[in-house]
Design an enzyme around this catalytic site. Sequence first.
Site, PDB file in Angstrom:
ATOM      1  N   ARG A   1      21.100  35.374  33.153  1.00  0.00           N
ATOM      2  CA  ARG A   1      21.108  34.915  34.550  1.00  0.00           C
ATOM      3  C   ARG A   1      19.648  34.814  34.966  1.00  0.00           C
ATOM      4  NH1 ARG A   1      24.775  36.791  39.569  1.00  0.00           N
ATOM      5  NH2 ARG A   1      26.065  35.273  38.465  1.00  0.00           N
TER       6      ARG A   1
ATOM      7  N   GLN B   1      31.362  29.961  36.065  1.00  0.00           N
ATOM      8  CA  GLN B   1      32.147  29.884  37.303  1.00  0.00           C
ATOM      9  C   GLN B   1      33.027  28.645  37.297  1.00  0.00           C
ATOM     10  OE1 GLN B   1      31.627  32.469  39.724  1.00  0.00           O
ATOM     11  NE2 GLN B   1      33.645  31.702  40.262  1.00  0.00           N
TER      12      GLN B   1
ATOM     13  N   CYS C   1      33.170  31.178  44.845  1.00  0.00           N
ATOM     14  CA  CYS C   1      32.709  31.925  43.660  1.00  0.00           C
ATOM     15  C   CYS C   1      32.467  33.395  43.975  1.00  0.00           C
ATOM     16  CB  CYS C   1      31.457  31.281  43.096  1.00  0.00           C
ATOM     17  SG  CYS C   1      30.153  31.082  44.307  1.00  0.00           S
TER      18      CYS C   1
ATOM     19  N   ARG D   1      37.132  34.908  35.665  1.00  0.00           N
ATOM     20  CA  ARG D   1      35.803  34.922  35.048  1.00  0.00           C
ATOM     21  C   ARG D   1      35.870  35.706  33.738  1.00  0.00           C
ATOM     22  NH1 ARG D   1      30.987  34.501  37.808  1.00  0.00           N
ATOM     23  NH2 ARG D   1      30.107  34.803  35.737  1.00  0.00           N
TER      24      ARG D   1
HETATM   25  N1  NVA Z   1      25.056  29.799  44.634  1.00  0.00           N
HETATM   26  C1  NVA Z   1      25.113  31.240  44.543  1.00  0.00           C
HETATM   27  C2  NVA Z   1      26.165  31.675  43.591  1.00  0.00           C
HETATM   28  C3  NVA Z   1      26.316  33.151  43.431  1.00  0.00           C
HETATM   29  C4  NVA Z   1      27.353  33.522  42.427  1.00  0.00           C
HETATM   30  C5  NVA Z   1      23.746  31.761  44.117  1.00  0.00           C
HETATM   31  O1  NVA Z   1      23.138  31.165  43.231  1.00  0.00           O
HETATM   32  O2  NVA Z   1      23.310  32.765  44.674  1.00  0.00           O
HETATM   33  N1   CP Z   2      30.357  34.662  41.200  1.00  0.00           N
HETATM   34  C1   CP Z   2      29.395  35.388  40.619  1.00  0.00           C
HETATM   35  O1   CP Z   2      28.706  34.940  39.689  1.00  0.00           O
HETATM   36  O2   CP Z   2      29.261  36.647  41.136  1.00  0.00           O
HETATM   37  P1   CP Z   2      28.066  37.659  40.876  1.00  0.00           P
HETATM   38  O3   CP Z   2      26.819  37.025  41.447  1.00  0.00           O
HETATM   39  O4   CP Z   2      28.438  38.917  41.580  1.00  0.00           O
HETATM   40  O5   CP Z   2      27.906  37.857  39.395  1.00  0.00           O
END
Ligand code: NVA
Ligand code: CP
Length: 307
Positions: A103, A133, A265, A293
């Site tokens: 991430r 997602q 999400c 997920r």
């Molecule tokens: N668009 C959001 C999604 C979080 C799961 C972000 O990138 O923070």
């Molecule tokens: N939807 C999602 O990716 O959640 P988190 O940011 O909590 O991992």
Amino acid sequence: MKGKNLVSMGDFSREEVECVIERARALKAEWKAGGNPPLLAGKTMAMIFEKPSLRTRVTFEAGMTQLGGHAIYLGQDIGFGTRETIADIAANLSRWVEIIMARTYAHESVIELAQEASVPVINALSDHEHPCQALAALLTLHEHKGELQGLKLAWLGDGNNVCHSLLLICATMGINMAAACPRGYWPDPSVVGWARKLAQESGSEIVVTTDPAVAAKGADALYTDVWASMGQESEAEERSKIFPLYQVNQALVDLAKGDVLVMHCLPAHRGDEITADVLDGPHSVVLDEAENRMHVQKALMVEMLGF
Ligand code: NVA
Ligand code: CP
């Protein structure tokens, strides 16, 4: 799919998406019936997090445990690209673990990681995409609607990472998608162009508009996300003045089909991008999607590792 990476949702063909969804359904049914066999016994996943997470961390880690493997959380202390180059991290991890998820802020970081690692890499959210997602959304749509071809999914709000991955998966799978976003917050034109090409092949339509009613009208699913994503905290106040027209509320639900699914999400901000009554109401499938997920990611891991 052995050895394949998942960096962008556009990397997966229709057959590959179908394969992951089918495998996820099978693994989910098996898990609900008592548990999965230890397909990934002795295997390790490295999980790189530049940003916070609840769902992604827990679903990958629990999923790996359920399959008999082990997942290692690597947070900011590894200094991704600062203490050590991404290439060096990729080369080291490839000597120890069988699969990596990351991430990141920059999408280029996941691309580089995938290029440099000799083991499969999964994008677990970058500034540009969130393919896991999109797969969970698809499994949820499949469970609730059956046939996917010809459904209409409406996106309301920011044309962000989740929107990009949904555009690509909907276009690949023959789902019509209409994204309603304020001007200046539309999805990346290169993603829209790519999605339109894929949509031509699958027979679906991709629309981008500033009008939330155009998107919501007759929709089978309404999808929204936070107005300011991780990394955009300094823009949150400005965005909160621009986005209220795109809030998913009962008036918008009333424009959609009677059996519309409300998706998000998560994490959600009740009263901003979605009202509490809708998020927690009868159309909402947000917890099914959160659970899914785990199932799609388990399917991804076993398929990418060739089991
Ligand atoms: N668009 C959001 C999604 C979080 C799961 C972000 O990138 O923070
Ligand atoms: N939807 C999602 O990716 O959640 P988190 O940011 O909590 O991992």
